[in-house]
Structures are given as structure tokens and as C-alpha cells.
Design a protein around this motif. Structure first.
Motif, PDB file in Angstrom:
ATOM      1  N   ARG A 302      53.885  15.181 -33.123  1.00  0.00           N
ATOM      2  CA  ARG A 302      52.707  15.779 -33.752  1.00  0.00           C
ATOM      3  C   ARG A 302      53.117  16.802 -34.813  1.00  0.00           C
ATOM      4  O   ARG A 302      52.423  16.966 -35.823  1.00  0.00           O
ATOM      5  N   VAL A 303      54.217  17.493 -34.598  1.00  0.00           N
ATOM      6  CA  VAL A 303      54.736  18.376 -35.650  1.00  0.00           C
ATOM      7  C   VAL A 303      55.011  17.563 -36.909  1.00  0.00           C
ATOM      8  O   VAL A 303      54.605  17.937 -38.025  1.00  0.00           O
ATOM      9  N   LEU A 304      55.681  16.433 -36.740  1.00  0.00           N
ATOM     10  CA  LEU A 304      56.012  15.590 -37.888  1.00  0.00           C
ATOM     11  C   LEU A 304      54.767  14.964 -38.498  1.00  0.00           C
ATOM     12  O   LEU A 304      54.706  14.744 -39.717  1.00  0.00           O
ATOM     13  N   LEU A 357      58.591  19.986 -27.183  1.00  0.00           N
ATOM     14  CA  LEU A 357      59.593  20.928 -27.668  1.00  0.00           C
ATOM     15  C   LEU A 357      59.837  22.034 -26.658  1.00  0.00           C
ATOM     16  O   LEU A 357      60.955  22.561 -26.545  1.00  0.00           O
ATOM     17  N   ALA A 358      58.786  22.404 -25.909  1.00  0.00           N
ATOM     18  CA  ALA A 358      58.967  23.426 -24.876  1.00  0.00           C
ATOM     19  C   ALA A 358      59.955  22.955 -23.822  1.00  0.00           C
ATOM     20  O   ALA A 358      60.811  23.723 -23.362  1.00  0.00           O
ATOM     21  N   LEU A 442      65.356  24.647 -33.977  1.00  0.00           N
ATOM     22  CA  LEU A 442      65.806  25.598 -32.960  1.00  0.00           C
ATOM     23  C   LEU A 442      65.397  25.164 -31.557  1.00  0.00           C
ATOM     24  O   LEU A 442      66.208  25.192 -30.625  1.00  0.00           O
ATOM     25  N   LEU A 443      64.148  24.758 -31.390  1.00  0.00           N
ATOM     26  CA  LEU A 443      63.677  24.388 -30.061  1.00  0.00           C
ATOM     27  C   LEU A 443      64.313  23.092 -29.572  1.00  0.00           C
ATOM     28  O   LEU A 443      64.557  22.923 -28.376  1.00  0.00           O
ATOM     29  N   PRO A 563      61.955  30.794 -18.105  1.00  0.00           N
ATOM     30  CA  PRO A 563      60.942  31.574 -18.809  1.00  0.00           C
ATOM     31  C   PRO A 563      60.151  30.711 -19.785  1.00  0.00           C
ATOM     32  O   PRO A 563      60.544  29.610 -20.131  1.00  0.00           O
ATOM     33  N   ASP A 564      59.052  31.249 -20.224  1.00  0.00           N
ATOM     34  CA  ASP A 564      58.269  30.589 -21.249  1.00  0.00           C
ATOM     35  C   ASP A 564      59.185  30.359 -22.448  1.00  0.00           C
ATOM     36  O   ASP A 564      59.920  31.260 -22.833  1.00  0.00           O
ATOM     37  N   PRO A 565      59.187  29.167 -23.041  1.00  0.00           N
ATOM     38  CA  PRO A 565      60.161  28.870 -24.088  1.00  0.00           C
ATOM     39  C   PRO A 565      60.091  29.862 -25.241  1.00  0.00           C
ATOM     40  O   PRO A 565      59.034  30.375 -25.574  1.00  0.00           O
TER      41      PRO A 565
END
Length: 664
Positions: A302-304, A357-358, A442-443, A563-565
Motif C-alpha cells: 500500500r505504501v508503493l 512493515l511493523a 528503515l522499517l 515494543p511498538d515499532p
């Protein structure tokens, strides 16, 4: 063999491959993969030969009348100029890479034969759109692409997401196609022909009676097909289909068909300054809104997808300032690196076992599992962010450069307002594009936590394709603007100093700020020891993680949740993040304005049909049924009953006669 013959074979070969693949898919499955790959590769070679012969010179025109219509003729026409020749090579390259990649990606899919045939038919339709010199023939390819995308997006029809996405893609694009068709007929009526060359001749002599109306009607179809605001909402949902399909839809000329159509008929739109301003506003809203949405998405595809919407906004922005060369230049550049992004994403998804990604950010050493995807996606993301010397830099700077020329008055092809809108929106989008490109990298590749799962090596057909596409992603920009100026109307597409400095500067700022935000969130979450979220599946992991981050203490005693990403998008967008992640709730607006009223109307019609119309129908059938039942009861078969009834009737008639005679 003449250039015309070669051009006819280019769409014909994948069409025949599709037919043969459908016929032999069950009886001779061993022929399916060759029939998918070889015709498309051959079409790529032929398209390259056509491009070499055309050479950016005089357009190749050929036509034959399909059938007498009695009014505006419909002709099977070819019109191959420099734009068409190069775009056809892009279509062939992307389609060939997708077919080769799919042989590995879908090697265990039982529906691969139908999938491969549909991809071949899709490819033939795209070639038809690119080479067509008649608008009705172009419309045929346009609609075949639509139906193919419907079937391919819904390939995994067992899942409700795929079914809903395919229906949404079909209906939203058809919503734009209705005014588009009306605009085509209005345009042909004014010009007396569907031939593109004759229409352009009519425009040159001022023969269009209603240029603004025609242009706005055509823009509706362009907005639907090329996923421009406000008809862009179908494209992110279309990611429910197989990843190679996403690459084909985004990188070749399916979603870019609207951009290519305007490029072909740009003088029609330039005849109306109002239409050019509307096009500029549409481009500006599309590119900035989609870039904000991309920065908030968790699904890598969806990012793409939102990225594609934004890059198409750059293309329509170039057209809004009257330069089709810059638009098609960016179309070519974008096609190469976006195909690479999607196909590399497919490898990453396979390795990580998730689209999220998370989730990827909780996996360390993922880049070591997929080194080919890591390096090639890095190249593609740099091209997307328009960092020199990658291809996206040259093509995006061409767009910003022509917008600057309009603003400074160096060209009069578009109103100055359109130039300002495109230039400002383009620079803002450049910041956001670099930000979400850096966030994705990064993710996906700098995660920490559990060891990356080992799913084995990727098939060679998948990794080789990535390196093939990395070459134009790295070198296409500089090669094109330096060596092929004649292919783009002879206009200089070299980057200008002002926009190059501004564009590159804001892109670097976007990337650096995103990296700093990621480091900040990583430092915060690093205070919580990493553990397995799956340790307590019954718990609300998100809530526990949020509390752990807030208190800097592990949850559940000695068991620490991951932890939360470290998502820099949340920090950068702040309260806007929730709205951007939902696409600014445009789907909810459409649901309230269109879906619910239609559903309410359908419920009313159903009520009237069942409770009113059917009541009368049932009543009309009940009366004869009751009369029949009464008559049936009278037919007892007892002779004595019949004689008694006959006598009773005779007595009644006699009494009636006597009474009548007495009254007389």
C-alpha cells in the motif's frame, strides 16, 4: 518486413499466446510457461525494432477502415511517434519481467495457466492502447485492460479482500469511463473522425466547438484509469492481487493509460485554460495527499500503491503545464523503478512472511536473507526519492523545470496559475516522497528483534529480473535526456539549476528528518528489552507495548513484549497519522454519499417489489384459485348430489319466473 507489419505483430503475439494458454492450460500444462514468456519476449524485441526504425523521427501512420458506419468512420489505425515507440518498449520490458518473475512466484499456484493467459491479454491491450491511432480502437484496449485488471486483482477470489478490491477497481474506473465515452463521441463529432491525427488537425484550426466541456469529460476517465483524485481510492485496495500483478498495473501503461492519453491529445486540453487549471489542481491534490497517506501505511504494497498515485500526479502536473515530453519521460523512468520496487517487495514479503512493515521492523537481518532484493530496492527507492544520479532525479526535475518555466513566463503553453500549483505541490511532494521512501527502507531492512525466518533461496527467475530492472532505474534518466532529445518533441529536458537544487535539497531534508525521527523512536523503544509478542497471545499486544514504552518497563514481570515499532511516520505526522492511514476517510465519504443512498434505494425497490407489486400479483392469482377451489368442491362425483342440485336450481328458476310474472 515493414515497420507497420512489425507494429501489428507486437500486440498480436501476446494475444495469441493468451488464447493458446487458455486452450492448452488443462490439456498440455507443460506449454503454459513457454506460451506466457516467449510471445511477450518476442513482442519486446519487435517493439525495440519498431523504436529503432522510428528513431524519434516522422510518425508512422497507417490505417484501414474497419466497417462503414454511415457517419464518423472507425479505422484500424496505427500512429507511432517517438512517445509511442518508447512507451511500447517499456510495456514489453515490464510485461516480460512480470511473466518471468511469475513463473517462480506462482510456481505452486493451481490457477497459474489462467493467470498467465490474462497477463498476456493484459499486455496485448496495453500495446494496443500505445500504438492505436484511432480513439475507438484505443478504447477497446482501454476496456480490455479494465476487465483483465478485474480478474487479476481478484485472483485470490477465496479471500473477501480480493473480491471486494476487484469489484471496487472495476466500478470506480467504470464511473470515470462513462463521461470519458461521452467526451470521445463529442470530440469525434466536432472533428468528424476518431483518428488522432485528424482530431489534432481540427484543434489546430480552432474547430472544436466546446473544448472545455470535452476536456473535462475526458478528464473524468483519466482520473479513474490513472487513479487521480478523486477517483484514486481503488488503487491501494487493488494490492489484494498477486504482487507481480501489482507491478504490471503500476509500472506499465495500465494506470498510466490516462497520462498517455492526455499526452497524445494534449492540444485538446490546451485549447481550454480552465481545463489546464483543473488538471493542475487535480495533480497537486493527488500528489500531496497520496504522499501523506504513503507515510502512514503499514502494508508495504500500500505504501508503493500510494507512491504510484503520487508519481502519476507528477506526470499529470507536467501535462498541466503543457509539456508532454516531461510527462512521458517520468512515465518511462517511473515504470522501471516502480516495477523493481514491487517485484523486490514480493521477495521481501516471501522472506518475512508478512506484508506489514511493523512486523518487518521486529525482524533483524532480513537484508541478509534477501541481498538481491535489498540492494535493488535500495536503488529503486533512491530513484523514487529523486536522488542524483538515479533515473527518478532526471525525470522529476524535468517536471519541476517545466513548471518553473511557466511560472517565470518562458513558455505560454499553460496559465501561470497552473505552473505555480504544480511547482509548489511538486516540491512539497518531493519532501514527503523522500520521507516515506526512507521510512520503508528503515522499517524493512533495519529491524531489530527476532531472527529473520529462513524460507530458502528465492527462484532464480525472481532475482535475475530484479537486476535487469535495476539497470534502467540507475541509468535511464541520464541516458534519455542526453541521447534522445528528439523523441520528446525536441525539447530540452536537462535539469535546471534552480529546481535541481530545490528538489534535491528538500528530498535530502525529508530523508534526513525521517532518519532522525527513526533514531529517536528507536532510542525510546530500545529501553524496553525485546521479547516475543506471541508469548501472551491472549493479551492486547498493542496496549501492552504502548504501556511498556510509556513506563520504560517490561510488561508481565520478567517477560518483555516487543515494543511498538520505531515508526517515524507516527512522529512526523502526529495527529494527522490516523487520518492519513485511512486515506483521509475518502472511502467513508463515498460510502455516505453514494453507497448508502444506493443501498437505501435498492432496499426501497425491493420493498415495493415484494410488498406492493407481488401483493397484486398474488391477489390476481388468488382469485381464480379460490374460484377453482369452490368449483372443485362442487364436483363430488355423486349423481344424487348433482340431481338434487339440478332440482333445486329448477325450483329457484321457477320461483323467479313466477315472481317476475306477478310483478308484471
Amino acid at each position: 518486413m515493414t515497420t507497420t507489419t512489425l507494429a501489428v505483430l507486437v500486440p498480436l503475439l501476446p494475444f495469441l499466446g493468451a488464447v493458446a494458454g487458455l486452450l492448452l492450460g488443462r490439456t498440455a500444462p507443460g506449454f503454459v510457461r513457454p506460451l506466457a514468456v516467449l510471445p511477450t519476449l518476442t513482442s519486446l524485441v519487435l517493439a525495440a525494432l519498431v523504436a529503432v526504425r522510428q528513431g524519434g523521427g516522422t510518425a508512422v501512420d497507417s490505417a484501414t477502415e474497419l466497417t462503414p458506419t454511415g457517419s464518423v468512420p472507425i479505422e484500424l489505425a496505427l500512429h507511432i511517434d517517438g512517445f509511442a515507440a518508447l512507451v511500447a518498449v517499456l510495456v514489453g520490458l515490464v510485461a516480460s519481467c512480470v511473466q518471468i518473475y511469475s513463473t517462480g512466484y506462482l510456481r505452486d499456484d493451481s490457477r497459474y495457466p489462467s493467470y498467465a493467459a490474462l497477463v498476456s491479454l493484459f499486455t496485448a491491450a496495453m500495446f494496443l492502447v500505445v500504438y492505436s491511432g484511432d480513439l475507438i480502437v484505443l478504447l477497446v484496449g482501454w476496456e480490455v485492460m479494465g476487465i483483465c485488471s478485474y480478474f487479476l486483482v481478484g485472483h485470490y477470489w477465496e479471500t473477501p479482500e480480493a473480491r471486494a478490491a476487484s469489484l471496487k477497481a472495476f466500478l470506480v474506473t467504470k464511473l470515470g469511463d462513462v463521461p470519458f465515452l461521452i467526451g470521445l463521441f463529442a470530440l469525434a463529432t466536432d472533428a468528424g473522425s476518431f483518428r488522432i491525427t485528424r482530431i489534432l488537425g481540427t484543434v489546430a484550426t480552432g474547430g472544436l466547438d466546446h473544448p472545455t466541456l470535452v476536456a473535462l469529460l475526458l478528464l473524468a476517465g483519466v482520473a479513474g484509469k490513472s487513479a487521480q483524485f478523486p477517483l484514486h481510492t481503488w488503487l491501494p485496495d487493488a494490492m489484494a492481487g498477486p504482487t507481480p500483478v501489482s507491478a504490471l498495473i503500476h509500472a506499465a501503461t495500465m494506470v498510466a493509460a490516462g497520462v498517455y492519453f492526455i499526452a497524445r491529445l494534449l492540444p485538446v486540453f490546451e485549447a481550454s485554460q480552465a481545463a489546464m487549471v483543473v488538471l493542475a489542481v487535480m495533480a497537486a491534490v493527488t500528489m500531496t495527499g497520496s504522499a501523506l497517506a504513503a507515510l502512514a501505511q503499514d502494508d508495504i504494497k500500500r505504501v508503493l500503491a500510494y507512491s504510484t498515485i503520487g508519481q502519476l500526479g507528477y506526470m499529470t502536473g507536467a501535462l498541466a503545464v503543457g509539456d508532454r515530453g516531461a510527462a512521458v519521460f517520468h512515465l518511462l523512468s517511473h515504470g522501471a523503478f516502480k516495477a523493481l520496487l514491487f517485484l523486490a517487495a514480493g521477495v521481501i514479503i516471501h522472506a518475512a512472511g508478512t506484508n506489514s512493515l511493523a512486523a518487518m521492523s521486529r525482524v533483524r537481518n532480513l537484508r541478509d536473507r534477501v541481498p538481491d532484493a535489498y540492494w535493488t530496492m535500495t536503488v529503486a527507492l533512491l530513484a523514487l526519492a529523486a536522488i542524483p544520479p538515479f533515473s527518478g532525479f532526471f525525470s522529476k526535475e524535468a517536471v519541476l523545470g517545466v513548471a518553473e518555466h511557466v511560472v517565470t513566463g518562458h513558455t505560454e503553453h499553460a496559465p501561470a496559475a497552473a505552473g505555480w500549483i504544480v511547482l509548489v505541490a511538486g516540491l512539497v511532494t518531493a519532501v514527503l516522497t523522500a520521507a516515506y521512501a526512507m521510512r520503508l527502507w528503515l522499517l524493512a531492512f533495519r529491524g531489530r528483534g527476532i531472527e529473520a525466518p529462513d524460507h530458502g533461496r528465492q527462484p532464480l527467475t525472481m532475482t535475475v529480473v530484479l537486476w535487469v530492472l535495476a539497470i534502467p532505474s540507475l541509468a535511464l534518466g541520464g541516458f534519455t535526456f542526453r541521447l534522445l532529445p528528439d523523441w520528446f518533441d525536441g525539447r530540452d529536458l536537462s535539469p535546471t539549476l534552480t529546481t535541481s537544487v530545490l528538489g534535491t535539497g528538500v528530498a535530502l531534508v525529508g530523508g534526513i528528518v525521517t532518519y532522525a525521527a527513526w533514531r529517536h523512536t528507536t532510542a525510546l523503544t530500545a529501553r524496553v528489552p525485546l521479547g516475543a509478542v506471541a508469548a501472551h497471545p491472549e493479551a492486547d499486544a498493542a496496549q501492552v507495548e504502548a504501556e511498556a514504552i510509556a513506563t520504560h518497563e517490561p510488561a508481565y514481570g520478567d517477560i518483555a513484549y516487543a515494543p511498538d515499532p520505531a515508526d517515524p511516520g507516527r512522529l512526523l505526522l502526529g495527529p494527522l497519522h490516523r487520518h492519513a492511514a485511512a486515506g483521509f476517510h475518502l472511502d467513508a465519504v463515498y460510502t455516505a454519499l453514494f453507497v448508502r443512498p444506493v443501498q437505501a434505494g435498492a432496499s426501497l425497490v425491493r420493498f415495493l417489489d415484494r410488498e406492493v407489486v407481488e401483493t397484486y400479483v398474488r391477489g390476481a392469482g388468488a382469485l381464480p384459485r379460490w374460484l377453482g377451489a369452490a368449483v372443485r368442491r362442487a364436483q363430488t362425483g355423486n349423481v344424487q348430489t348433482y340431481v338434487s342440485a339440478l332440482l333445486a336450481g329448477t325450483v329457484v328458476l321457477a320461483v323467479a319466473v313466477v315472481l317476475a310474472a306477478t310483478g308484471a
